[in-house]
Design a protein around this motif. Structure first.
Motif, short mmCIF file in Angstrom:
data_model
loop_
_atom_site.label_atom_id
_atom_site.label_comp_id
_atom_site.label_asym_id
_atom_site.label_seq_id
_atom_site.Cartn_x
_atom_site.Cartn_y
_atom_site.Cartn_z
N UNK A 1 -6.87 23.97 16.10
CA UNK A 1 -8.18 24.28 15.24
C UNK A 1 -8.48 23.37 14.17
N UNK A 2 -7.46 22.05 14.15
CA UNK A 2 -7.49 21.12 13.05
C UNK A 2 -9.16 20.58 13.21
N UNK A 3 -9.61 20.32 12.04
CA UNK A 3 -10.75 19.86 11.91
C UNK A 3 -10.62 18.24 11.55
N UNK A 4 -11.84 17.40 11.72
CA UNK A 4 -11.49 15.97 11.42
C UNK A 4 -11.14 15.72 9.82
N UNK A 5 -10.28 14.75 9.95
CA UNK A 5 -9.71 14.32 8.45
C UNK A 5 -10.71 13.33 7.97
N UNK A 6 -10.51 13.56 6.41
CA UNK A 6 -11.04 12.32 5.57
C UNK A 6 -9.61 11.58 5.21
N UNK A 7 -9.46 10.26 5.74
CA UNK A 7 -8.07 9.47 5.31
C UNK A 7 -8.36 8.78 4.09
N UNK A 8 -7.71 8.93 3.09
CA UNK A 8 -8.15 7.89 1.67
C UNK A 8 -7.15 6.94 1.94
N UNK A 9 -7.59 5.82 1.83
CA UNK A 9 -6.73 4.45 1.85
C UNK A 9 -7.03 3.64 0.33
N UNK A 10 -5.92 3.07 -0.10
CA UNK A 10 -5.72 2.30 -1.27
C UNK A 10 -5.97 0.95 -0.91
N UNK A 11 -6.94 0.18 -1.17
CA UNK A 11 -7.12 -1.28 -0.82
C UNK A 11 -6.85 -2.15 -1.79
N UNK A 12 -5.90 -2.93 -1.77
CA UNK A 12 -5.44 -3.94 -2.68
C UNK A 12 -3.95 -4.28 -2.72
N UNK A 13 -3.44 -5.14 -3.53
CA UNK A 13 -1.95 -5.27 -3.85
C UNK A 13 -1.25 -4.17 -3.93
N UNK A 14 0.06 -4.08 -3.67
CA UNK A 14 0.96 -2.95 -3.93
C UNK A 14 0.60 -2.72 -5.71
N UNK A 15 0.83 -3.71 -6.50
CA UNK A 15 0.73 -3.45 -7.95
C UNK A 15 -0.61 -2.82 -8.10
N UNK A 16 -1.84 -3.11 -7.49
CA UNK A 16 -3.00 -2.64 -7.79
C UNK A 16 -2.99 -1.40 -7.40
N UNK A 17 -2.61 -1.03 -6.06
CA UNK A 17 -2.88 0.48 -5.55
C UNK A 17 -1.97 1.28 -6.27
N UNK A 18 -0.91 0.79 -6.96
CA UNK A 18 -0.33 1.85 -7.65
C UNK A 18 -1.03 1.97 -9.03
N UNK A 19 -1.79 1.00 -9.71
CA UNK A 19 -2.47 1.02 -10.89
C UNK A 19 -3.59 2.29 -10.49
N UNK A 20 -4.25 1.78 -9.57
CA UNK A 20 -5.33 2.73 -9.00
C UNK A 20 -4.89 4.41 -9.08
N UNK A 21 -3.66 4.41 -8.31
CA UNK A 21 -3.13 5.78 -8.11
C UNK A 21 -2.89 6.56 -9.51
N UNK A 22 -2.18 5.78 -10.55
CA UNK A 22 -1.87 6.46 -11.57
C UNK A 22 -3.06 6.59 -12.72
N UNK A 23 -4.06 5.78 -12.24
CA UNK A 23 -5.34 5.97 -13.18
C UNK A 23 -6.34 6.99 -12.73
N UNK A 24 -6.06 7.56 -11.70
CA UNK A 24 -6.89 8.41 -11.08
C UNK A 24 -6.11 9.77 -10.33
N UNK A 25 -6.23 10.88 -11.62
CA UNK A 25 -5.64 12.17 -11.49
C UNK A 25 -6.03 12.71 -10.36
N UNK A 26 -7.53 12.43 -9.89
CA UNK A 26 -7.97 13.50 -8.69
C UNK A 26 -7.20 13.13 -7.57
N UNK A 27 -6.37 11.98 -7.50
CA UNK A 27 -5.60 11.73 -6.23
C UNK A 27 -4.45 12.29 -6.22
#
Length: 252
Positions: A126-152
């Motif tokens: 019964x699994x419904x379709x997913x929303x797959x979230x990707x962070x697009x950037x260099x690894x340091x940029x992706x890491x910065x986005x993650x730490x700046x976004x508590x919702x993630x």
């Protein structure tokens, strides 16, 4: 006539108009001569799940980006891109609702991330379709986005395991396990949809680009990790990469 007069005369002959730009493809926005659109699927794919790209602003300036390949290979609404350094913001219309959806997952190797292939594919149990979230950037940029976004932090985090070597062979990857945004999205989506053919079809424009570049003088690149281990990397490595490489398991 003095040297200064000659210099000013030569400068006066230079046109003030900008140089004529090469014709660009109306779809991928790349110069027509290096357009990769022939590699796109003949019909845009329409999986049940969708990909949500959170893109660092600096990524737009890169000339060889793969996120557009991902967006153009999927039907409208199946790949959504939001740009910024922190998410969600008021300008990111609809993103907050997506992040609050119980079927939204984050592909990010946080300490508690689980293997993506442990999830039920769409339609199983019964699994419904997913929303797959990707962070697009260099690894340091992706890491910065993650730490700046508590919702993630609140999203279920998953990671790819048993990752194949990158097929983006004209670009140097930091380590053997690094993939481009297109490759990451294609592999993850094929797992979530339970359809391995999706990956091969979605990688079409990347294969086309690499083949064209190799036929016109480009060379195959090994990862920085590989070159460093072989003692053939021509540059000094920074502290961040050195630390990352130290964390990798030694080959047996």
């Amino acid at each position: 006539m003095t040297n200064e007069d000659i210099a000013w005369e030569e400068l006066s002959k230079i046109s003030a108009d900008p140089p004529e730009a090469r014709d660009k493809c109306i779809q991928c926005k790349r110069p027509v001569a290096v357009c990769w659109c022939p590699g796109l699927p003949k019909q845009r794919l329409c999986p049940e799940s969708r990909i949500i790209i959170l893109q660092h602003p600096a990524e737009v300036k890169r000339c060889l980006r793969t996120a557009p390949m991902l967006a153009l290979g999927l039907e409208d609404g199946k790949c959504m891109t939001f740009r910024g350094k922190k998410f969600p913001l008021p300008k990111h219309e609809g993103l907050a609702e997506i992040l609050n959806d119980k079927d939204t997952i984050l592909l990010y190797p946080s300490p508690g991330a689980m293997a993506l292939n442990k999830l039920d594919p769409v339609g199983t149990n019964g699994q419904r379709p997913y929303n797959l979230v990707l962070l697009d950037g260099t690894w340091p940029q992706a890491k910065a986005i993650y730490h700046a976004s508590p919702a993630l932090y609140l999203l279920r985090a998953y990671k790819l395991v048993g990752v194949p070597a990158s097929e983006y062979v004209i670009r140097t990857q930091p380590t053997e396990g690094c993939l481009s945004t297109l490759e990451t999205g294609a592999l993850a989506l094929s797992i979530l949809e339970g359809n391995q053919q999706l990956r091969n079809i979605m990688l079409g424009p990347l294969h086309y680009l690499c083949r064209f570049q190799l036929e016109n003088g480009a060379v195959t690149h090994q990862s920085k990790e590989f070159l460093i281990k072989q003692k053939t990397y021509p540059k000094l490595i920074g502290r961040r990469l050195a630390k990352q490489l130290r964390m990798l398991p030694e080959e047996s």
